[in-house]
Motif scaffolding. Sequence first.
Motif, PDB file in Angstrom:
ATOM      1  N   ALA A 117     -95.177  13.627 120.122  1.00 45.06           N
ATOM      2  CA  ALA A 117     -94.300  12.486 120.368  1.00 45.06           C
ATOM      3  C   ALA A 117     -93.254  12.440 119.261  1.00 45.06           C
ATOM      4  N   ASP A 118     -91.991  12.351 119.661  1.00 48.00           N
ATOM      5  CA  ASP A 118     -90.923  12.162 118.689  1.00 48.00           C
ATOM      6  C   ASP A 118     -90.132  10.924 119.082  1.00 48.00           C
ATOM      7  N   ASP A 119     -88.960  10.739 118.516  1.00 43.66           N
ATOM      8  CA  ASP A 119     -88.223   9.505 118.774  1.00 43.66           C
ATOM      9  C   ASP A 119     -87.688   9.414 120.199  1.00 43.66           C
ATOM     10  N   LYS A 120     -87.663  10.536 120.934  1.00 46.53           N
ATOM     11  CA  LYS A 120     -87.122  10.535 122.289  1.00 46.53           C
ATOM     12  C   LYS A 120     -88.167  10.776 123.368  1.00 46.53           C
ATOM     13  N   SER A 121     -89.218  11.488 123.045  1.00 48.61           N
ATOM     14  CA  SER A 121     -90.234  11.858 124.032  1.00 48.61           C
ATOM     15  C   SER A 121     -91.601  11.345 123.595  1.00 48.61           C
ATOM     16  N   PHE A 122     -92.222  10.523 124.441  1.00 48.74           N
ATOM     17  CA  PHE A 122     -93.531   9.963 124.130  1.00 48.74           C
ATOM     18  C   PHE A 122     -94.137   9.431 125.430  1.00 48.74           C
ATOM     19  N   SER A 123     -95.384   9.027 125.373  1.00 46.61           N
ATOM     20  CA  SER A 123     -96.060   8.441 126.533  1.00 46.61           C
ATOM     21  C   SER A 123     -96.216   6.942 126.327  1.00 46.61           C
ATOM     22  N   GLY A 124     -95.957   6.203 127.406  1.00 46.83           N
ATOM     23  CA  GLY A 124     -96.129   4.759 127.369  1.00 46.83           C
ATOM     24  C   GLY A 124     -97.137   4.313 128.418  1.00 46.83           C
ATOM     25  N   TYR A 125     -97.695   3.130 128.194  1.00 48.42           N
ATOM     26  CA  TYR A 125     -98.724   2.579 129.070  1.00 48.42           C
ATOM     27  C   TYR A 125     -98.171   1.246 129.561  1.00 48.42           C
ATOM     28  N   TYR A 126     -97.755   1.222 130.839  1.00 49.10           N
ATOM     29  CA  TYR A 126     -96.896   0.159 131.354  1.00 49.10           C
ATOM     30  C   TYR A 126     -97.607  -0.778 132.321  1.00 49.10           C
ATOM     31  N   VAL A 127     -97.137  -2.027 132.305  1.00 49.84           N
ATOM     32  CA  VAL A 127     -97.573  -3.031 133.273  1.00 49.84           C
ATOM     33  C   VAL A 127     -96.331  -3.547 133.994  1.00 49.84           C
ATOM     34  N   LEU A 128     -96.539  -4.244 135.109  1.00 48.19           N
ATOM     35  CA  LEU A 128     -95.431  -4.857 135.822  1.00 48.19           C
ATOM     36  C   LEU A 128     -94.861  -6.022 135.013  1.00 48.19           C
ATOM     37  N   ASP A 129     -93.587  -6.269 135.172  1.00 53.14           N
ATOM     38  CA  ASP A 129     -92.951  -7.353 134.425  1.00 53.14           C
ATOM     39  C   ASP A 129     -93.680  -8.677 134.588  1.00 53.14           C
ATOM     40  N   GLY A 130     -94.183  -8.953 135.792  1.00 55.73           N
ATOM     41  CA  GLY A 130     -94.840 -10.232 136.039  1.00 55.73           C
ATOM     42  C   GLY A 130     -96.317 -10.245 135.751  1.00 55.73           C
ATOM     43  N   SER A 131     -96.839  -9.170 135.158  1.00 52.57           N
ATOM     44  CA  SER A 131     -98.277  -9.073 134.904  1.00 52.57           C
ATOM     45  C   SER A 131     -98.707 -10.076 133.829  1.00 52.57           C
ATOM     46  N   PRO A 132     -99.874 -10.690 134.007  1.00 49.62           N
ATOM     47  CA  PRO A 132    -100.384 -11.612 132.978  1.00 49.62           C
ATOM     48  C   PRO A 132    -100.969 -10.863 131.775  1.00 49.62           C
ATOM     49  N   ILE A 133    -101.048  -9.539 131.863  1.00 48.95           N
ATOM     50  CA  ILE A 133    -101.611  -8.740 130.778  1.00 48.95           C
ATOM     51  C   ILE A 133    -100.599  -8.637 129.637  1.00 48.95           C
ATOM     52  N   THR A 134    -100.963  -9.169 128.489  1.00 44.22           N
ATOM     53  CA  THR A 134    -100.075  -9.119 127.330  1.00 44.22           C
ATOM     54  C   THR A 134    -100.733  -8.502 126.102  1.00 44.22           C
ATOM     55  N   GLY A 135    -102.062  -8.339 126.137  1.00 42.62           N
ATOM     56  CA  GLY A 135    -102.771  -7.801 124.991  1.00 42.62           C
ATOM     57  C   GLY A 135    -103.990  -7.014 125.408  1.00 42.62           C
ATOM     58  N   ALA A 136    -104.655  -6.435 124.423  1.00 41.12           N
ATOM     59  CA  ALA A 136    -105.800  -5.560 124.690  1.00 41.12           C
ATOM     60  C   ALA A 136    -106.943  -6.299 125.382  1.00 41.12           C
ATOM     61  N   ARG A 137    -107.215  -7.523 124.966  1.00 42.86           N
ATOM     62  CA  ARG A 137    -108.350  -8.251 125.538  1.00 42.86           C
ATOM     63  C   ARG A 137    -108.145  -8.540 127.022  1.00 42.86           C
ATOM     64  N   TYR A 216     -98.379  -0.624 125.378  1.00 38.13           N
ATOM     65  CA  TYR A 216     -98.538   0.140 124.149  1.00 38.13           C
ATOM     66  C   TYR A 216     -98.008   1.548 124.406  1.00 38.13           C
ATOM     67  N   THR A 217     -97.714   2.287 123.347  1.00 39.33           N
ATOM     68  CA  THR A 217     -97.251   3.665 123.446  1.00 39.33           C
ATOM     69  C   THR A 217     -97.977   4.510 122.405  1.00 39.33           C
ATOM     70  N   ASP A 218     -98.086   5.806 122.668  1.00 35.71           N
ATOM     71  CA  ASP A 218     -98.739   6.649 121.663  1.00 35.71           C
ATOM     72  C   ASP A 218     -97.916   6.700 120.378  1.00 35.71           C
ATOM     73  N   PHE A 222     -99.365   6.011 116.475  1.00 35.68           N
ATOM     74  CA  PHE A 222     -99.462   7.066 115.463  1.00 35.68           C
ATOM     75  C   PHE A 222     -98.121   7.512 114.889  1.00 35.68           C
ATOM     76  N   GLY A 223     -97.022   6.980 115.393  1.00 34.41           N
ATOM     77  CA  GLY A 223     -95.714   7.437 114.949  1.00 34.41           C
ATOM     78  C   GLY A 223     -95.385   8.788 115.560  1.00 34.41           C
ATOM     79  N   GLU A 224     -94.422   9.478 114.978  1.00 37.98           N
ATOM     80  CA  GLU A 224     -94.083  10.818 115.458  1.00 37.98           C
ATOM     81  C   GLU A 224     -95.193  11.760 115.027  1.00 37.98           C
ATOM     82  N   PHE A 225     -95.760  12.472 115.982  1.00 40.99           N
ATOM     83  CA  PHE A 225     -97.026  13.155 115.725  1.00 40.99           C
ATOM     84  C   PHE A 225     -97.175  14.321 116.690  1.00 40.99           C
ATOM     85  N   ASP A 226     -97.776  15.407 116.238  1.00 35.03           N
ATOM     86  CA  ASP A 226     -98.123  16.517 117.129  1.00 35.03           C
ATOM     87  C   ASP A 226     -99.519  16.254 117.693  1.00 35.03           C
TER      88      ASP A 226
END
Length: 355
Positions: A117-137, A216-218, A222-226
């Motif tokens: 992951a670098d400043d341009k390429s990374f993986s994200g974990y997405y929810v819908l805009d209207g989702s009530p999910i805002t945190g890990a719990r 959340y995103t990888d 962890f920041g920029e990481f191999d």
Amino acid sequence: MFSTARQRIAAAALAALAGLSVLTACGDSGTTTTADGKTVLRYQGSTGQVTPFELAQELGYFEKISLQWEGDTTSGPANIQAAATNQVEFGSAFNGAVVKLISGGAKVTSVLSSYGADDKSFSGYYVLDGSPITGARDLIGKKVAVNTLGAHHEFITREWLHQQGLSEAEIEQVQLVVVPPANTEDALRKGQVDVGTLGSVFRDTALERGGLRPLYTDKAIFGEFDYGTYVFRDDFIGKNKDAVADFVQGTARATRWLQVTPRDEVVARFATIIEKRGRQENTELLKYWKSSGLPVPGAVIAEKELQIWIDWLVRNGELKDGRLKATDLFTNEFNPYANGTYRPASGPAGEVLAE
């Protein structure tokens, strides 16, 4: 730590991995050479994509090897298992999967970083805009789509949940559902899953359509990481050291070429390579390519990139403390950006780059 179902899955996976060294030993360790004496390296690719080693061959960076495509892989763990069982010469996977493979008895060694992951390429974990999910719990009892179990996205998700304070019992209540990357956006928008894992072109095209937000995103964790490495069987390295060295130097240089070459030139070269190989692949997604995803010049492996997942497996009760050391699992011996051949920040031919 694990639910009963997960214990059965883990036990079955470890049993399969434990047999890999036996299968490797029984396999034919002989190699094939071309008419001009180059060692043939069989590999699995990815449809519509160009790997750094395929680019290296196109750029003429290999002198002693020739690549032979054996089809496309379905996942990183499957790819490195194919390498460990002598179906191909090398494979690439998330470092956590590499550690699990070796802990199961496979005799393989990481020789070069393959993705990150670098400043341009990374993986994200997405929810819908209207989702009530805002945190890990909020994920307790919810479904998270991942491309496969036991790989990058499972590790990242479980690590994020751990960092956010969830207990192991609570983490076990988060359901990881296997969904192919091409179908993840649709599954998320239809409410079949609560969180969708999106990376590369799948993330970019989904975000273009709107209506999603990252949970959340990888890169944020962890920041920029191999994150992944290429592995070869130890017996192959022992008998074909020059071939492995050629693969590493050429692929490291191709990775550096990707890191320093203008994007439009990279995309044009990728399109040429895909068209040349004649597999009727779609090149439309190339326009979404942004970067190599590897932040380290020449894809040099750092000890921490493997140690972090050894520690993770120990913490989760999947590996005995002290059984594996990161320094025993990889080598930078063949990488010109680590062994003194080139200065670490030099270009793909060892040239000094303008700042």
